[in-house]
Design an enzyme around this catalytic site. Sequence first.
Site, PDB file in Angstrom:
ATOM      1  N   PHE A 207     -24.196 -42.018 -77.425  1.00 56.83           N
ATOM      2  CA  PHE A 207     -24.399 -42.236 -75.975  1.00 56.83           C
ATOM      3  C   PHE A 207     -23.757 -43.545 -75.501  1.00 56.83           C
ATOM      4  O   PHE A 207     -24.373 -44.346 -74.783  1.00 56.83           O
ATOM      5  CB  PHE A 207     -25.888 -42.236 -75.601  1.00 56.83           C
ATOM      6  CG  PHE A 207     -26.557 -40.889 -75.612  1.00 56.83           C
ATOM      7  CD1 PHE A 207     -25.845 -39.711 -75.723  1.00 56.83           C
ATOM      8  CD2 PHE A 207     -27.955 -40.793 -75.483  1.00 56.83           C
ATOM      9  CE1 PHE A 207     -26.480 -38.471 -75.724  1.00 56.83           C
ATOM     10  CE2 PHE A 207     -28.592 -39.572 -75.475  1.00 56.83           C
ATOM     11  CZ  PHE A 207     -27.853 -38.408 -75.604  1.00 56.83           C
TER      12      PHE A 207
ATOM     13  N   ASN B 158     -25.071 -34.916 -66.858  1.00 60.16           N
ATOM     14  CA  ASN B 158     -25.868 -34.816 -68.083  1.00 60.16           C
ATOM     15  C   ASN B 158     -26.528 -36.169 -68.353  1.00 60.16           C
ATOM     16  O   ASN B 158     -25.855 -37.204 -68.359  1.00 60.16           O
ATOM     17  CB  ASN B 158     -24.903 -34.417 -69.214  1.00 60.16           C
ATOM     18  CG  ASN B 158     -25.575 -34.229 -70.548  1.00 60.16           C
ATOM     19  OD1 ASN B 158     -26.288 -35.102 -71.019  1.00 60.16           O
ATOM     20  ND2 ASN B 158     -25.309 -33.094 -71.169  1.00 60.16           N
TER      21      ASN B 158
ATOM     22  N   ASN C  28     -18.588 -36.477 -84.617  1.00 58.26           N
ATOM     23  CA  ASN C  28     -18.746 -37.714 -83.850  1.00 58.26           C
ATOM     24  C   ASN C  28     -20.156 -38.256 -83.991  1.00 58.26           C
ATOM     25  O   ASN C  28     -21.111 -37.513 -84.153  1.00 58.26           O
ATOM     26  CB  ASN C  28     -18.378 -37.497 -82.370  1.00 58.26           C
ATOM     27  CG  ASN C  28     -19.578 -37.108 -81.525  1.00 58.26           C
ATOM     28  OD1 ASN C  28     -20.337 -37.967 -81.058  1.00 58.26           O
ATOM     29  ND2 ASN C  28     -19.803 -35.805 -81.360  1.00 58.26           N
TER      30      ASN C  28
HETATM   31  C1  FMN Z   1     -16.709 -36.533 -79.158  1.00 59.40           C
HETATM   32  C2  FMN Z   1     -17.857 -35.743 -78.584  1.00 59.40           C
HETATM   33  C3  FMN Z   1     -18.745 -36.356 -77.698  1.00 59.40           C
HETATM   34  C4  FMN Z   1     -19.809 -35.615 -77.159  1.00 59.40           C
HETATM   35  N1  FMN Z   1     -20.656 -36.234 -76.282  1.00 59.40           N
HETATM   36  C5  FMN Z   1     -21.651 -35.499 -75.715  1.00 59.40           C
HETATM   37  C6  FMN Z   1     -22.505 -36.079 -74.740  1.00 59.40           C
HETATM   38  O1  FMN Z   1     -22.369 -37.241 -74.362  1.00 59.40           O
HETATM   39  N2  FMN Z   1     -23.497 -35.297 -74.219  1.00 59.40           N
HETATM   40  C7  FMN Z   1     -23.679 -33.990 -74.588  1.00 59.40           C
HETATM   41  O2  FMN Z   1     -24.579 -33.323 -74.064  1.00 59.40           O
HETATM   42  N3  FMN Z   1     -22.861 -33.412 -75.500  1.00 59.40           N
HETATM   43  C8  FMN Z   1     -21.873 -34.129 -76.055  1.00 59.40           C
HETATM   44  N4  FMN Z   1     -21.043 -33.541 -76.973  1.00 59.40           N
HETATM   45  C9  FMN Z   1     -21.310 -32.140 -77.389  1.00 59.40           C
HETATM   46  C10 FMN Z   1     -20.453 -31.145 -76.635  1.00 59.40           C
HETATM   47  O3  FMN Z   1     -20.720 -31.161 -75.250  1.00 59.40           O
HETATM   48  C11 FMN Z   1     -20.711 -29.721 -77.192  1.00 59.40           C
HETATM   49  O4  FMN Z   1     -22.065 -29.406 -76.984  1.00 59.40           O
HETATM   50  C12 FMN Z   1     -20.410 -29.600 -78.679  1.00 59.40           C
HETATM   51  O5  FMN Z   1     -19.280 -30.349 -79.034  1.00 59.40           O
HETATM   52  C13 FMN Z   1     -20.197 -28.140 -79.108  1.00 59.40           C
HETATM   53  O6  FMN Z   1     -19.132 -27.563 -78.385  1.00 59.40           O
HETATM   54  P1  FMN Z   1     -17.632 -27.479 -78.962  1.00 59.40           P
HETATM   55  O7  FMN Z   1     -17.715 -26.849 -80.315  1.00 59.40           O
HETATM   56  O8  FMN Z   1     -16.898 -26.647 -77.959  1.00 59.40           O
HETATM   57  O9  FMN Z   1     -17.133 -28.864 -79.036  1.00 59.40           O
HETATM   58  C14 FMN Z   1     -20.000 -34.254 -77.531  1.00 59.40           C
HETATM   59  C15 FMN Z   1     -19.091 -33.660 -78.418  1.00 59.40           C
HETATM   60  C16 FMN Z   1     -18.036 -34.381 -78.942  1.00 59.40           C
HETATM   61  C17 FMN Z   1     -17.084 -33.702 -79.897  1.00 59.40           C
END
Ligand code: FMN
Length: 343
Positions: free
Chosen positions: A114, A138, A110
């Site tokens: 923000f 957050n 992605n």
């Molecule tokens: C579509 C998408 C949007 C995300 N938006 C944010 C966000 O706004 N703020 C944030 O701290 N992390 C965001 N993340 C990161 C996730 O919170 C997480 O740290 C990251 O995806 C790794 O974890 P996972 O492998 O379980 O997805 C986003 C991840 C994805 C896939």
Amino acid sequence: MYGWLRNGLFLLPPEMAHDVALNALSAGRFVGLPRLMGGCAHAAPVDLMGLHFPNPVGLAAGLDKNGDHMDALGALGFGFIEVGTVTPKPQPGNPKPRMFRLPEHQALINRLGFNNKGVDHLVRRLKSTRYRGIIGANIGKQKDTPVEEAAADYCHCLEKIYPHCDYVTVNISSPNTANLRELQDTGHLSEFLSELVTARDALAAEHGSRRPLLVKIAPDWDRTALIASLEVIGTSGIDGLITTNTTLDRTAVAGHRHAGEAGGLSGAPVKPLADDTLATARRTLGPDFPIIGLGGITRGEDAADKRRAGADLVQLYTGFIYRGPELISECIRSWQSVDETTA
Ligand SMILES: Cc1cc2nc3c(=O)[nH]c(=O)nc-3n(C[C@H](O)[C@H](O)[C@H](O)COP(=O)(O)O)c2cc1C
């Protein structure tokens, strides 16, 4: 039930599927849909940072950026939910398409950037939510705010959100806001965190209640730089760490048709990097520093790995998209089995 729904949702473009699923879940809460899908979560309570978590498995930031779906998501069995990232003012994020599925790797890329309705909207949602579980908020900086002035954006969000949530996460690790990750480097970090901790201490005095402040870091580090930054975090007055955000590394998905898309990679491929960052953080910060492990949990055993690497709690995002609510109880069971073995 989720597998069946997911097959339909995955026919839609990823961002549309995300909105449809969350809106359907929220609409369905009046007939008990989230509870039906979440089933019965096992209890494995954790006391950390002065908070009581009914179980150690939380929802990571980014899924409910604006806090529009807290009631429904909270009913699925998570031990806590983190909303945001929000910035001081609303902003649209990057042009679409900006989210890509890599199902062969249980992964997403992605570059949302923000996109959010601003901190005032989130405050309104937090005031009206009926969810009574633990909520983290957050916060981030506006796209156009220079890194040198970023602390003002974070302090603005912190002040607004402070009375309405249980903890606050300072997101300095999104790869989709230009130069944001510079805040993680030791050149900026000490002064930046000191401004935030001072602001939090003033708010704690004003409100008569101290909210934990956490920092969320990336998985993409040179080891020496990581340890140097962790040492700054450990002595800054910050209460906890979240490891990790998405990765810029594409090694694990090389050759995939979406591998060249700009943005952060999440899901199974990020796990080795995230686990390594977590283990380094635990070694550097010692046994008592609160750490939330995140990145690449797609099976219960992945949560168990994070527990063994030193996590006090875990969060899910991409794995939850692929597996649905059954992943929550699977992670709780695996977590409990690690604790029983080491007790
Ligand atoms: C579509 C998408 C949007 C995300 N938006 C944010 C966000 O706004 N703020 C944030 O701290 N992390 C965001 N993340 C990161 C996730 O919170 C997480 O740290 C990251 O995806 C790794 O974890 P996972 O492998 O379980 O997805 C986003 C991840 C994805 C896939």
